[in-house]
Scaffold this active site. Structure first.
Site: not given
Length: 342
Positions: A194, A207, A209, A212, A240, A261, A275, A296
């Site tokens: 995402s 984060c 992200c 990754q 987000g 979070t 999501r 994942t």
């Protein structure tokens, strides 16, 4: 959703006229009631009232006086709590149009604004009519189709192709990056990613992200070079965790005040996870990818994809080292969101 972002009033079947608190223009507007999410009502200490005690759903508030724009925004936005600590008293009232209220809060989330509405306000203007069935039609993943595709050499792999997807009503345009040569003889590595402007583009350390994303592309490229395999990165326009960029930054502000979070999202009146994973299943179907090896740490992604018909033959762990700025964030993902992290 466009009306909400402009601050216009909306008329949902079965409900009074609603005006979004965050975006409405005009200081003269006022209303006798305010519609909020249950989690925001909980932070206002209203859960001892029966009408606000439900764990999920909308809450209808009435104050001692009418809500003007300033008091409505202070009540709705938790990032203003330190500046306006004294609020109320409020009374939670019976909500006879719960389905319409739930629908309104969901529209606000998708539009990326605070889930809060002035109810039956003065000077609301001509409302935009919305039917409850409109949301289901907007969410119909069958509307998603491949718009175009092109060769796109990237740093991780020069042999890559980008595929863009478009839906009739949804303005978000998702993309897939295919690394290596697609082949039915090899189950591809797949990563659902995402979008994260702060992490992917700006290099945020809050984060994991960006790292990754880079690591996933490198792993797919390695599969292609060493084993003749291939991979698919699905880049989903769901900033987000589905709450939008502005609300994500509001959550960051709350994290700076000490909330994790998940609690930050909750204080905003937003879901911890919003999501849309079925859209990823639709993208894989359009690409002709029935079976995947999913990169994942989140078992929920595996479960949702399998429930939508995707054959997840393997969960491939995708954990990267933490840093001092995101270690608490990763702890929260492990301890509260069920991510499989060491």
């Amino acid at each position: 959703m466009d009306a909400l972002r402009h601050g216009w009033s909306i008329a949902i079947e079965g409900a009074p006229i609603l005006v979004p608190v965050e975006t409405v223009a005009g200081a003269a507007i006022s209303a006798p009631q305010l519609l909020l999410g249950a989690s925001r009502a909980a932070t206002l200490k209203l859960t001892n009232q029966r009408e606000a005690a439900l764990a999920e759903g909308p809450v209808l508030l009435r104050g001692a006086e009418k809500f003007d724009l300033a008091s409505a925004q202070a009540t709705a936005d938790p990032s203003l709590d330190l500046a306006t600590p004294l609020k109320g008293p409020f009374r939670a009232e019976a909500l006879e149009w719960r389905s319409s209220a739930t629908f309104a809060l969901e529209l606000a989330r998708i539009a990326g604004i605070l889930p809060a509405f002035l109810v039956a306000p003065d000077n609301a203007g001509e409302p935009q009519s919305v039917a409850l069935s409109d949301l289901a039609a907007w969410r119909d993943i069958r509307q998603l189709s491949i718009a175009t595709r092109a060769r796109l050499p990237v740093a991780a792999c020069e042999d890559a192709e980008i595929v863009a997807f478009r839906s009739t009503d949804d303005m978000r345009e998702h993309v897939a990056l295919i690394i290596g040569q697609q082949s039915s003889d090899y189950v591809p590595l797949v990563r659902l990613h995402s979008e994260c402007l702060t992490g992917d583009i700006l290099g945020s350390l809050k984060c994991d992200c960006g790292p990754q994303l880079d690591a996933a592309l490198r792993s797919m490229a390695q599969e292609s070079e060493e084993n003749g395999g291939w991979g698919v990165l699905l880049y989903l326009r769901q900033e987000g965790r589905g709450i939008g960029l502005i609300n994500k930054l509001r959550a960051y502000k709350l994290q700076d005040q000490g909330f994790d979070t998940m609690d930050a999202n909750s204080r905003l009146g937003l879901p911890e996870e919003a999501r849309d994973f079925p859209v990823a299943a639709r993208m894989l179907d359009l690409l002709g990818v029935p079976s995947i090896r999913l990169m994942t740490n989140n078992p929920q992604k595996v479960a949702v994809l399998q429930a939508t018909g995707v054959n997840v033959v393997e969960r491939v762990p995708h954990q990267l080292p933490s840093n001092p700025h995101n270690s608490h964030y990763l702890d929260t993902k492990r301890n509260r969101a069920g991510h499989l992290l060491d």
